[in-house]
Scaffold this motif. Sequence first.
Motif, short mmCIF file in Angstrom:
data_model
loop_
_atom_site.label_atom_id
_atom_site.label_comp_id
_atom_site.label_asym_id
_atom_site.label_seq_id
_atom_site.Cartn_x
_atom_site.Cartn_y
_atom_site.Cartn_z
N HIS A 15 -43.88 -73.35 15.76
CA HIS A 15 -44.00 -73.55 17.20
C HIS A 15 -42.79 -74.32 17.73
CE1 HIS A 15 -48.59 -73.62 16.26
NE2 HIS A 15 -48.09 -72.41 16.15
N GLU A 16 -42.45 -75.39 17.02
CA GLU A 16 -41.34 -76.22 17.49
C GLU A 16 -40.01 -75.47 17.40
OE1 GLU A 16 -41.44 -80.02 15.57
OE2 GLU A 16 -43.43 -80.51 16.38
N ALA A 17 -39.86 -74.63 16.37
CA ALA A 17 -38.63 -73.85 16.25
C ALA A 17 -38.52 -72.86 17.41
CB ALA A 17 -38.60 -73.11 14.91
N ALA A 18 -39.62 -72.20 17.77
CA ALA A 18 -39.59 -71.23 18.88
C ALA A 18 -39.34 -71.94 20.21
CB ALA A 18 -40.90 -70.45 18.93
N LEU A 19 -40.01 -73.07 20.42
CA LEU A 19 -39.81 -73.82 21.66
C LEU A 19 -38.37 -74.33 21.76
CD1 LEU A 19 -43.16 -75.83 21.74
CD2 LEU A 19 -42.44 -74.12 23.43
N ASP A 20 -37.82 -74.77 20.62
CA ASP A 20 -36.45 -75.27 20.60
C ASP A 20 -35.46 -74.13 20.92
OD1 ASP A 20 -34.61 -77.55 19.97
OD2 ASP A 20 -33.93 -76.16 18.44
N GLU A 21 -35.70 -72.97 20.32
CA GLU A 21 -34.83 -71.81 20.59
C GLU A 21 -34.92 -71.42 22.07
OE1 GLU A 21 -34.12 -67.18 19.09
OE2 GLU A 21 -35.77 -68.38 18.25
N ALA A 22 -36.14 -71.43 22.61
CA ALA A 22 -36.32 -71.07 24.02
C ALA A 22 -35.64 -72.08 24.94
CB ALA A 22 -37.81 -70.99 24.34
N ALA A 23 -35.77 -73.37 24.61
CA ALA A 23 -35.15 -74.40 25.43
C ALA A 23 -33.63 -74.27 25.41
CB ALA A 23 -35.56 -75.79 24.93
N THR A 24 -33.08 -73.99 24.25
CA THR A 24 -31.62 -73.81 24.14
C THR A 24 -31.17 -72.61 24.94
OG1 THR A 24 -31.60 -74.83 21.94
CG2 THR A 24 -29.73 -73.43 22.52
N LEU A 25 -31.92 -71.53 24.86
CA LEU A 25 -31.56 -70.29 25.57
C LEU A 25 -31.62 -70.51 27.09
CD1 LEU A 25 -33.01 -66.79 24.64
CD2 LEU A 25 -32.72 -67.49 27.01
N LEU A 26 -32.69 -71.11 27.59
CA LEU A 26 -32.88 -71.27 29.03
C LEU A 26 -31.89 -72.26 29.65
CD1 LEU A 26 -36.77 -71.27 29.17
CD2 LEU A 26 -35.26 -69.49 30.06
N SER A 27 -31.39 -73.18 28.86
CA SER A 27 -30.44 -74.18 29.38
C SER A 27 -29.00 -73.85 29.01
CB SER A 27 -30.81 -75.57 28.86
OG SER A 27 -30.79 -75.61 27.44
N ALA A 28 -28.76 -72.62 28.54
CA ALA A 28 -27.43 -72.26 28.03
C ALA A 28 -26.34 -72.36 29.09
CB ALA A 28 -27.47 -70.84 27.44
N ASN A 29 -26.69 -72.16 30.35
CA ASN A 29 -25.67 -72.23 31.40
C ASN A 29 -25.64 -73.60 32.07
OD1 ASN A 29 -28.12 -72.02 32.84
ND2 ASN A 29 -27.06 -71.19 34.63
N GLY A 30 -26.30 -74.59 31.46
CA GLY A 30 -26.33 -75.93 32.02
C GLY A 30 -27.54 -76.22 32.88
N ALA A 31 -28.50 -75.30 32.93
CA ALA A 31 -29.70 -75.52 33.75
C ALA A 31 -30.53 -76.65 33.19
CB ALA A 31 -30.54 -74.24 33.81
N ALA A 32 -31.12 -77.44 34.10
CA ALA A 32 -32.13 -78.42 33.69
C ALA A 32 -33.39 -77.67 33.29
CB ALA A 32 -32.42 -79.37 34.83
N LEU A 33 -34.16 -78.26 32.39
CA LEU A 33 -35.34 -77.57 31.84
C LEU A 33 -36.59 -78.40 32.04
CD1 LEU A 33 -36.41 -75.15 30.16
CD2 LEU A 33 -35.95 -76.52 28.12
#
Length: 306
Positions: free
Chosen positions: A191-209
Amino acid sequence: MSTLVVARPEETVSAVVERGLGKAKDPTTTAAAADVVPTTDNRTSPSTVGDQVTVTPAPSTTACVPRAAGATVSTVPGSTPVYDPNSEIAPLDPSEVACDGQIDVLVVGDSTGRGFSNGLGRLRDPMLRIWDRTILGCSLGDEKCPDWRVVWREAVATIQPEVAVMYLNPVPDIHGVDDADFLSPKGIAQHEAALDEAATLLSANGAALIMTMPAVPKRPNALLYCDGHGTDSVCDPRWVDSWRRSVRTVAARHGGGARHQGLHRFASGKGSARPDGLHFTVGALTELARWSRGAIDQAYRASHPG
């Protein structure tokens, strides 16, 4: 000989929603220019003092509110004033024309996330542009769902959001993962690996999460979403609590660029605001959007200092 008759609704809320409620259309260049609405010469800029969000004038540029074409709202048989499945119709994308100071907010998740994006839209806040990329019945899974990695990566590249909201419930079947038992150490690590991957992907352009921590589905109605199982399912408070801990852990790994928001605290004060045990009513969605508005401002300022 006696006969046991079990009364079941003709169609669950999930089935109504899954039956093809509209998906947002991308904006078109031709419509955008015609839909710009000028306002005053002074725009407003939100700020936060303690827990209160205040609005102060900011001089110079002219504010505008680009509009998308009106959404078509269908009537769903069996809907009631208490719960409106139309709140899960994907809002139309904003116009391609953006205004100074507006915040592009990307929302990803499942039907509950779609409800959240509808609530934000109902605020009619000229400083927010809402981009809904939720998929009904899906977020990080399951194997029948589109690969969220592909969908979200494309959304980030196309939209270039300034704030991304990951509105998720516990996911026992993560797309592309051989899932371990939900509460096992291996399952929690997945779960934590998937959430971490998702967080990295969604903030890739500098977006706050902003990562949401869900409320426990309310029994007995929510059992429709859990195959009738109150334990060892997404209706199990132990599962929800474990998922929240994973969200907090991953948000901490991403430092100031990510924060978590406890929806369970909001839900605990809403009484019957989730008539099917999972989805909020239209009124509660609007309240939730107001409750979350300050967090969006804070997240934006944290990732765009000055």
